[in-house]
Design a protein around this motif. Structure first.
Motif, PDB file in Angstrom:
ATOM      1  N   THR A   1       0.582  -1.236   0.072  1.00  0.00           N
ATOM      2  CA  THR A   1      -0.080  -0.160   0.076  1.00  0.00           C
ATOM      3  C   THR A   1       0.695   1.411   0.091  1.00  0.00           C
ATOM      4  OG1 THR A   1      -0.279   0.068   2.180  1.00  0.00           O
ATOM      5  CG2 THR A   1      -2.057  -1.216   1.101  1.00  0.00           C
ATOM      6  N   SER A   2       2.116   1.185  -0.163  1.00  0.00           N
ATOM      7  CA  SER A   2       3.037   2.278   0.015  1.00  0.00           C
ATOM      8  C   SER A   2       3.631   2.834  -1.404  1.00  0.00           C
ATOM      9  CB  SER A   2       4.126   1.897   0.615  1.00  0.00           C
ATOM     10  OG  SER A   2       5.359   2.938   0.482  1.00  0.00           O
ATOM     11  N   PRO A   3       3.376   3.795  -2.128  1.00  0.00           N
ATOM     12  CA  PRO A   3       3.598   4.158  -3.346  1.00  0.00           C
ATOM     13  C   PRO A   3       5.206   4.309  -3.373  1.00  0.00           C
ATOM     14  CG  PRO A   3       2.060   5.847  -2.572  1.00  0.00           C
ATOM     15  CD  PRO A   3       2.593   4.886  -1.318  1.00  0.00           C
ATOM     16  N   THR A   4       5.968   4.276  -2.293  1.00  0.00           N
ATOM     17  CA  THR A   4       7.328   4.155  -2.209  1.00  0.00           C
ATOM     18  C   THR A   4       7.841   2.628  -2.588  1.00  0.00           C
ATOM     19  OG1 THR A   4       7.399   5.949  -0.296  1.00  0.00           O
ATOM     20  CG2 THR A   4       9.442   4.315  -0.650  1.00  0.00           C
ATOM     21  N   TYR A   5       7.333   1.784  -2.260  1.00  0.00           N
ATOM     22  CA  TYR A   5       7.746   0.495  -2.368  1.00  0.00           C
ATOM     23  C   TYR A   5       6.735  -0.199  -3.670  1.00  0.00           C
ATOM     24  CZ  TYR A   5       9.962   0.715   1.962  1.00  0.00           C
ATOM     25  OH  TYR A   5      10.959   0.935   3.222  1.00  0.00           O
ATOM     26  N   ASN A   6       5.694   0.243  -3.877  1.00  0.00           N
ATOM     27  CA  ASN A   6       4.841  -0.217  -4.819  1.00  0.00           C
ATOM     28  C   ASN A   6       4.626   0.767  -6.214  1.00  0.00           C
ATOM     29  OD1 ASN A   6       3.069  -1.461  -6.428  1.00  0.00           O
ATOM     30  ND2 ASN A   6       1.694  -2.171  -5.197  1.00  0.00           N
ATOM     31  N   PRO A   7       5.287   0.891  -7.002  1.00  0.00           N
ATOM     32  CA  PRO A   7       5.240   1.965  -7.912  1.00  0.00           C
ATOM     33  C   PRO A   7       4.286   1.880  -8.577  1.00  0.00           C
ATOM     34  CG  PRO A   7       7.334   0.581  -8.530  1.00  0.00           C
ATOM     35  CD  PRO A   7       6.836   0.110  -7.112  1.00  0.00           C
ATOM     36  N   ASN A   8       3.370   0.878  -8.950  1.00  0.00           N
ATOM     37  CA  ASN A   8       2.276   0.507  -9.551  1.00  0.00           C
ATOM     38  C   ASN A   8       0.860   1.219  -8.820  1.00  0.00           C
ATOM     39  OD1 ASN A   8       1.400  -0.381 -12.095  1.00  0.00           O
ATOM     40  ND2 ASN A   8       0.397  -2.315 -10.997  1.00  0.00           N
ATOM     41  N   LEU A   9       1.193   1.793  -7.898  1.00  0.00           N
ATOM     42  CA  LEU A   9      -0.086   2.673  -7.307  1.00  0.00           C
ATOM     43  C   LEU A   9      -0.259   3.763  -7.874  1.00  0.00           C
ATOM     44  CD1 LEU A   9       0.365   1.787  -3.324  1.00  0.00           C
ATOM     45  CD2 LEU A   9      -1.190   0.651  -5.090  1.00  0.00           C
ATOM     46  N   CYS A  10      -1.558   4.245  -7.794  1.00  0.00           N
ATOM     47  CA  CYS A  10      -2.027   5.361  -8.406  1.00  0.00           C
ATOM     48  C   CYS A  10      -1.559   6.607  -7.398  1.00  0.00           C
ATOM     49  CB  CYS A  10      -3.343   5.692  -8.462  1.00  0.00           C
ATOM     50  SG  CYS A  10      -4.054   7.055  -8.968  1.00  0.00           S
ATOM     51  N   THR A  11      -0.463   7.498  -7.864  1.00  0.00           N
ATOM     52  CA  THR A  11      -0.131   8.467  -6.942  1.00  0.00           C
ATOM     53  C   THR A  11      -0.018  10.041  -7.785  1.00  0.00           C
ATOM     54  OG1 THR A  11       2.295   7.929  -7.326  1.00  0.00           O
ATOM     55  CG2 THR A  11       1.106   7.106  -5.327  1.00  0.00           C
ATOM     56  N   PRO A  12      -1.280  10.537  -7.714  1.00  0.00           N
ATOM     57  CA  PRO A  12      -1.359  11.835  -8.537  1.00  0.00           C
ATOM     58  C   PRO A  12      -0.238  12.882  -8.088  1.00  0.00           C
ATOM     59  CG  PRO A  12      -2.982  11.630  -6.859  1.00  0.00           C
ATOM     60  CD  PRO A  12      -2.293  10.301  -6.812  1.00  0.00           C
ATOM     61  N   GLN A  13       0.293  12.772  -6.933  1.00  0.00           N
ATOM     62  CA  GLN A  13       1.022  13.795  -6.469  1.00  0.00           C
ATOM     63  C   GLN A  13       2.389  13.302  -6.242  1.00  0.00           C
ATOM     64  OE1 GLN A  13      -1.166  14.921  -2.803  1.00  0.00           O
ATOM     65  NE2 GLN A  13      -2.664  16.553  -4.230  1.00  0.00           N
ATOM     66  N   GLY A  14       3.326  14.461  -5.921  1.00  0.00           N
ATOM     67  CA  GLY A  14       4.652  13.943  -5.546  1.00  0.00           C
ATOM     68  C   GLY A  14       5.642  13.986  -6.980  1.00  0.00           C
ATOM     69  N   PRO A  15       7.012  13.866  -6.606  1.00  0.00           N
ATOM     70  CA  PRO A  15       8.229  13.864  -7.434  1.00  0.00           C
ATOM     71  C   PRO A  15       7.670  13.004  -9.036  1.00  0.00           C
ATOM     72  CG  PRO A  15       8.931  12.725  -5.977  1.00  0.00           C
ATOM     73  CD  PRO A  15       7.589  13.293  -5.560  1.00  0.00           C
ATOM     74  N   ASN A  16       7.008  12.088  -8.845  1.00  0.00           N
ATOM     75  CA  ASN A  16       6.660  11.145 -10.015  1.00  0.00           C
ATOM     76  C   ASN A  16       5.101  10.708 -10.099  1.00  0.00           C
ATOM     77  OD1 ASN A  16       9.481  11.024 -10.800  1.00  0.00           O
ATOM     78  ND2 ASN A  16       9.941   9.627  -8.897  1.00  0.00           N
ATOM     79  N   PRO A  17       4.451  11.797 -10.409  1.00  0.00           N
ATOM     80  CA  PRO A  17       2.996  11.119 -10.438  1.00  0.00           C
ATOM     81  C   PRO A  17       2.765  10.211 -11.411  1.00  0.00           C
ATOM     82  CG  PRO A  17       3.364  13.638 -11.419  1.00  0.00           C
ATOM     83  CD  PRO A  17       4.592  12.892 -10.880  1.00  0.00           C
ATOM     84  N   THR A  18       1.902   9.281 -10.898  1.00  0.00           N
ATOM     85  CA  THR A  18       1.585   8.061 -11.731  1.00  0.00           C
ATOM     86  C   THR A  18       0.208   7.984 -12.185  1.00  0.00           C
ATOM     87  OG1 THR A  18       1.325   6.556  -9.878  1.00  0.00           O
ATOM     88  CG2 THR A  18       3.505   6.778 -10.949  1.00  0.00           C
ATOM     89  N   CYS A  19      -0.696   8.854 -11.712  1.00  0.00           N
ATOM     90  CA  CYS A  19      -2.149   8.730 -11.765  1.00  0.00           C
ATOM     91  C   CYS A  19      -2.438   8.810 -13.456  1.00  0.00           C
ATOM     92  CB  CYS A  19      -3.004   9.674 -11.140  1.00  0.00           C
ATOM     93  SG  CYS A  19      -4.633   9.625 -11.332  1.00  0.00           S
ATOM     94  N   PRO A  20      -3.343   8.007 -14.093  1.00  0.00           N
ATOM     95  CA  PRO A  20      -3.538   8.198 -15.556  1.00  0.00           C
ATOM     96  C   PRO A  20      -4.546   9.256 -15.848  1.00  0.00           C
ATOM     97  CG  PRO A  20      -4.456   6.276 -14.526  1.00  0.00           C
ATOM     98  CD  PRO A  20      -3.726   6.839 -13.588  1.00  0.00           C
ATOM     99  N   THR A  21      -5.302   9.842 -14.506  1.00  0.00           N
ATOM    100  CA  THR A  21      -6.307  10.975 -14.875  1.00  0.00           C
ATOM    101  C   THR A  21      -6.023  11.871 -13.634  1.00  0.00           C
ATOM    102  OG1 THR A  21      -7.917   9.541 -13.538  1.00  0.00           O
ATOM    103  CG2 THR A  21      -8.007   9.408 -15.909  1.00  0.00           C
ATOM    104  N   PRO A  22      -4.985  12.647 -13.587  1.00  0.00           N
ATOM    105  CA  PRO A  22      -4.376  13.431 -12.569  1.00  0.00           C
ATOM    106  C   PRO A  22      -5.521  14.779 -12.445  1.00  0.00           C
ATOM    107  CG  PRO A  22      -3.013  13.875 -14.223  1.00  0.00           C
ATOM    108  CD  PRO A  22      -4.021  12.434 -14.813  1.00  0.00           C
TER     109      PRO A  22
END
Length: 153
Positions: free
Chosen positions: A104-125
């Motif tokens: 459940t941690s974006p630090t360890y699981n880069p496949n989580l939706c994270t719309p904010q931060g240095p490397n946003p990964t949300c497909p619909t920010p």
């Protein structure tokens, strides 16, 4: 649609809704629980396997407050005298805490939706302002569509 209709039919008849999340929970299908996709909360949910990242045995059964309360009482006659073989196994409990934290941690699981931060990964920010806890698709949607429409599939 079928699963939602089944849940509605069970609820209409006063039957408990039980989800076996052993094979679908903890992001195996892209969300923390498959129930997320149906938009329903089961009365009972069972989890295992990925709780410890497969390193040691562990299982858990979660219940709604109504189900839990139905087993409260002053005698064993009201109690649910059931448990998993490895419930409260200390090493399994410790491994579960670490595995769930990592899943459940974006630090360890880069496949989580994270719309904010240095490397946003949300497909619909534009639609989300905080991490929603969903996993990003592992496959390119165009490739999935092409493969699913292949004449030999």
């Amino acid at each position: 649609a079928f699963q939602r209709a089944l849940v509605q039919a069970c609820r209409a008849r006063g039957l408990p809704v039980i989800f076996d999340e052993v094979m679908t929970g903890l992001y195996r299908v892209g969300a923390l629980a498959a129930a997320h996709y149906l938009g329903v909360r089961p009365d009972i949910a069972c989890y295992a396997k990925l709780m410890t990242a497969g390193t040691v045995p562990m299982a858990a059964t979660l219940a709604s407050e109504a189900v839990f309360d139905s087993f409260k009482g002053d005698s064993k006659l009201q109690a649910l005298l059931h448990g998993h073989s490895y419930t409260a196994f200390p090493i399994g409990c410790a491994a579960t805490v670490v595995a769930v934290d990592m899943l459940t941690s974006p630090t360890y699981n880069p496949n989580l939706c994270t719309p904010q931060g240095p490397n946003p990964t949300c497909p619909t920010p534009d639609k989300c302002s905080a991490a929603c806890g969903r996993a990003l698709p592992s496959w390119d949607p165009a490739q999935v569509t092409a493969l699913s429409h292949h004449p030999r599939v």
